[in-house]
Write an enzyme that holds these catalytic residues in place. Structure first.
Site, PDB file in Angstrom:
ATOM      1  N   LEU A  18       2.599  -9.051   0.363  1.00  0.00           N
ATOM      2  CA  LEU A  18       3.355  -8.500   1.484  1.00  0.00           C
ATOM      3  C   LEU A  18       2.615  -7.356   2.163  1.00  0.00           C
ATOM      4  O   LEU A  18       2.784  -7.115   3.349  1.00  0.00           O
ATOM      5  CB  LEU A  18       4.726  -8.007   1.010  1.00  0.00           C
ATOM      6  CG  LEU A  18       5.681  -9.070   0.472  1.00  0.00           C
ATOM      7  CD1 LEU A  18       6.947  -8.415  -0.072  1.00  0.00           C
ATOM      8  CD2 LEU A  18       6.036 -10.089   1.548  1.00  0.00           C
ATOM      9  N   GLY A  19       1.798  -6.638   1.404  1.00  0.00           N
ATOM     10  CA  GLY A  19       1.055  -5.521   1.973  1.00  0.00           C
ATOM     11  C   GLY A  19       0.326  -4.771   0.874  1.00  0.00           C
ATOM     12  O   GLY A  19       0.584  -4.975  -0.319  1.00  0.00           O
ATOM     13  N   VAL A  26       1.846  -4.753  -2.779  1.00  0.00           N
ATOM     14  CA  VAL A  26       3.245  -5.162  -2.779  1.00  0.00           C
ATOM     15  C   VAL A  26       3.290  -6.678  -2.561  1.00  0.00           C
ATOM     16  O   VAL A  26       2.667  -7.200  -1.634  1.00  0.00           O
ATOM     17  CB  VAL A  26       4.043  -4.440  -1.681  1.00  0.00           C
ATOM     18  CG1 VAL A  26       5.504  -4.866  -1.713  1.00  0.00           C
ATOM     19  CG2 VAL A  26       3.935  -2.923  -1.855  1.00  0.00           C
ATOM     20  N   ASP A 130      10.222  10.951   4.543  1.00  0.00           N
ATOM     21  CA  ASP A 130       9.476  10.051   5.419  1.00  0.00           C
ATOM     22  C   ASP A 130      10.423   9.123   6.178  1.00  0.00           C
ATOM     23  O   ASP A 130      10.161   7.921   6.305  1.00  0.00           O
ATOM     24  CB  ASP A 130       8.464   9.240   4.603  1.00  0.00           C
ATOM     25  CG  ASP A 130       7.315   8.699   5.462  1.00  0.00           C
ATOM     26  OD1 ASP A 130       7.113   9.224   6.569  1.00  0.00           O
ATOM     27  OD2 ASP A 130       6.627   7.770   5.011  1.00  0.00           O
TER      28      ASP A 130
END
Length: 313
Positions: A18-19, A26, A130
């Protein structure tokens, strides 16, 4: 080393990447016939303290508007944690999708969902640090009474207010996304719930106008604006917005924490009151172009909405 689809890891079968960032990858993965989960795996050479803090905080946060943490462990020398997989998209993608302004009432619903998540975290002494559109996930739901599920994600740099963990990395990099960062965060000061309230106010500005409060060309210019400049008038940027929203934004983005709302709920209520009796314009009529802000040249848009300029993980 990035895992390939079909790989086995700690009882999970990896479906796809996913990243990935500087410290972790991930994946979409599943255990047996269970629904897919998001699996975050720390790189073997990455520092473990921040990841351990994320695991501890994830275990504390159980709320309908927060991406749920499920499990964690270590496999072959690599710490990991699993979370609910959200089949949706981020609010940053929603804002960047096109030229049509986001419906103000939808923006208010998104802010309210995030406010509920943050107030829950703040009640546990946790500051997200964040909050931004890129970390707000939106997913369709089958319930006819619920338009969409709103989830706050990425608690990787969240901290307990009592944590001694420094707010900057060893090389002096600020651990936040500058476009949404409260002045006290940029100064390395004490963080409280009102630090997140500032970021939620900045997120509100972007949801309503398509741009963060200070869309300037360099990170240093943005930082200076967060510290010194007056918050923008959203009704000047977008003509169909009620002017009552300007006062809400001004208070949410106050430079001093005591001058902001006392809670995220209070901010959400103020947004709802400002939109009371507000009738959206005719969708067949294009919105009026906002006038240029005096003395400000057009800013170059960032390559990806919500992406921090610093090295994070």
């Amino acid at each position: 080393m990035v895992l390939r689809p079909g790989s086995e890891f700690a009882g999970f079968r990896v479906e796809r990447l996913l990243g990935h960032g500087g410290t972790a990858e991930v994946y979409l993965a599943r255990r047996g016939s269970a629904p897919p989960e998001t699996l975050k795996i720390l790189r073997a050479d990455a520092p473990r303290d921040a990841f351990a803090a994320e695991v501890r905080i994830g275990a504390l946060l159980q709320h309908p508007n927060i991406v749920a943490a499920h499990d964690h462990g270590e496999f072959r020398g690599r710490p990991w944690m699993s979370m609910s997989h959200v089949d949706g998209y981020s609010a940053a993608r929603l804002v960047a999708r096109g030229q049509i302004p986001l419906d103000v009432h939808r923006a208010a619903r998104i802010v309210d969902g995030v406010a509920r998540a943050l107030d829950h975290a703040h009640g546990l002494g946790i500051v997200h640090r964040d909050v931004k559109p890129a970390n707000i996930l939106l997913a369709s739901v089958a319930d006819a009474d619920t338009r969409e599920q709103i989830l706050l994600s990425d608690w990787g740099i969240a901290r307990l207010t009592t944590s001694p963990t420094p707010l900057v990395s060893d090389d002096g990099t600020v651990l936040t996304s500058i476009g949404y960062a409260a002045p006290e965060l940029l100064r390395g000061g004490t963080l409280t719930a009102r630090t997140d309230i500032y970021a939620l106010g900045a997120t509100l500005v972007e949801l309503l106008t398509g741009r963060p409060p200070f869309p300037l060309a360099t990170p240093f210019a943005v930082m200076d604006a967060q510290l010194r400049r007056t918050p923008p008038s959203v009704s000047s940027r977008r003509a169909d917005l009620p002017t009552r929203l300007d006062a809400v934004v001004q208070r949410a983005l106050a430079k001093e924490p005591p001058d902001r709302f006392a809670s995220c709920h209070d901010l959400s209520v103020a947004v709802a009151r400002a939109l009371r009796d507000h009738t959206p314009p005719d969708p067949g009529r294009p919105p009026a172009s906002p006038p240029p802000e005096p003395g400000r040249p057009p800013a170059s848009p960032p390559p990806e909405p919500g992406r921090p300029w610093y090295r994070r993980r």
